[in-house]
Scaffold this motif. Structure first.
Motif, PDB file in Angstrom:
ATOM      1  N   THR A 157      -6.441   9.669  -3.561  1.00 61.75           N
ATOM      2  CA  THR A 157      -6.074   8.671  -2.563  1.00 61.75           C
ATOM      3  C   THR A 157      -6.207   7.271  -3.154  1.00 61.75           C
ATOM      4  OG1 THR A 157      -8.329   8.418  -1.732  1.00 61.75           O
ATOM      5  CG2 THR A 157      -6.965  10.173  -0.721  1.00 61.75           C
ATOM      6  N   MET A 158      -5.693   6.300  -2.439  1.00 62.97           N
ATOM      7  CA  MET A 158      -5.835   4.902  -2.866  1.00 62.97           C
ATOM      8  C   MET A 158      -7.314   4.529  -2.970  1.00 62.97           C
ATOM      9  SD  MET A 158      -3.002   3.205  -3.421  1.00 62.97           S
ATOM     10  CE  MET A 158      -3.572   1.533  -3.168  1.00 62.97           C
ATOM     11  N   LYS A 169       0.146   9.359  -5.562  1.00 65.50           N
ATOM     12  CA  LYS A 169       0.087  10.645  -4.844  1.00 65.50           C
ATOM     13  C   LYS A 169       0.239  11.855  -5.773  1.00 65.50           C
ATOM     14  CE  LYS A 169       1.825  13.132  -0.870  1.00 65.50           C
ATOM     15  NZ  LYS A 169       2.723  13.129   0.284  1.00 65.50           N
ATOM     16  N   ARG A 200       0.655   3.921  -2.913  1.00 64.69           N
ATOM     17  CA  ARG A 200       0.282   5.287  -2.519  1.00 64.69           C
ATOM     18  C   ARG A 200       1.288   6.308  -3.051  1.00 64.69           C
ATOM     19  NH1 ARG A 200      -0.261   4.683   3.014  1.00 64.69           N
ATOM     20  NH2 ARG A 200      -2.420   4.077   2.722  1.00 64.69           N
ATOM     21  N   VAL A 247       0.837  -1.207   0.000  1.00 67.84           N
ATOM     22  CA  VAL A 247       0.000   0.000   0.000  1.00 67.84           C
ATOM     23  C   VAL A 247       0.869   1.254   0.000  1.00 67.84           C
ATOM     24  CG1 VAL A 247      -1.653   1.340   1.368  1.00 67.84           C
ATOM     25  CG2 VAL A 247      -2.043  -1.100   0.982  1.00 67.84           C
ATOM     26  N   ASP A 248       1.933   1.273   0.798  1.00 66.88           N
ATOM     27  CA  ASP A 248       2.833   2.427   0.816  1.00 66.88           C
ATOM     28  C   ASP A 248       3.458   2.657  -0.556  1.00 66.88           C
ATOM     29  OD1 ASP A 248       2.317   2.915   3.495  1.00 66.88           O
ATOM     30  OD2 ASP A 248       4.185   1.993   4.211  1.00 66.88           O
TER      31      ASP A 248
END
Length: 149
Positions: free
Chosen positions: A45-46, A40, A36, A32-33
């Motif tokens: 947002t995700m 970005k 993201r 996820v990081d």
């Protein structure tokens, strides 16, 4: 890197299932990081990205309740996300023909254009799990499906 090293585990895990759960959570956050950071710069947002993809996959206007059912993040506030996407000009909101209590959501041209830009990132996104083979990815997906069954 082994999960024990990544989280600086000093005591052994309770068992291999416990280790697998910790590893799944840690890996989820890692992925996820990475994702993201890739989206970005596009100002979404995700969760909003997920809504846009759901709408494109539907191929027709759908209600927020249908969007909610299809989201990866079930805790997300669908109405709020749709409102923000509407403010950004990425989706339209129209009264549902069949049920006046519902609102149908669809992508705008700007929404489709943003998704086309994000699609260019697919090779970079694939690299996040590029250390496993296609066969290993299939096995991993099958194992994850089995956990949820």
């Amino acid at each position: 890197m082994k999960i024990e090293d990544a989280i600086k585990q000093t005591k052994p895990f309770r068992n291999n299932r416990h280790k697998a759960m910790v590893n799944l959570i840690y890996t989820h956050n890692f992925i996820v990081d990475q994702l993201r950071s890739k989206i970005k710069p596009f100002g979404i947002t995700m969760q909003q990205y997920n809504v846009l993809r759901v709408l494109r996959g539907a191929g027709e206007p759908i209600s927020t309740s249908v969007i909610r059912e299809r989201l990866l993040d079930k805790m997300a506030d669908t109405s709020r996300m749709v409102n923000r996407l509407h403010q950004k000009g990425l989706v339209t909101r129209n009264e549902c023909e069949h049920d006046k209590r519902l609102v149908d959501i669809s992508l705008t041209e700007a929404g489709y254009a943003l998704l086309e830009q994000l699609d260019l990132l697919n090779p970079d996104m694939d690299k996040i799990v590029g250390s496993i083979t296609e066969e290993e990815a299939t096995t991993l997906s099958n194992l994850l499906d089995k956990i949820r069954s």
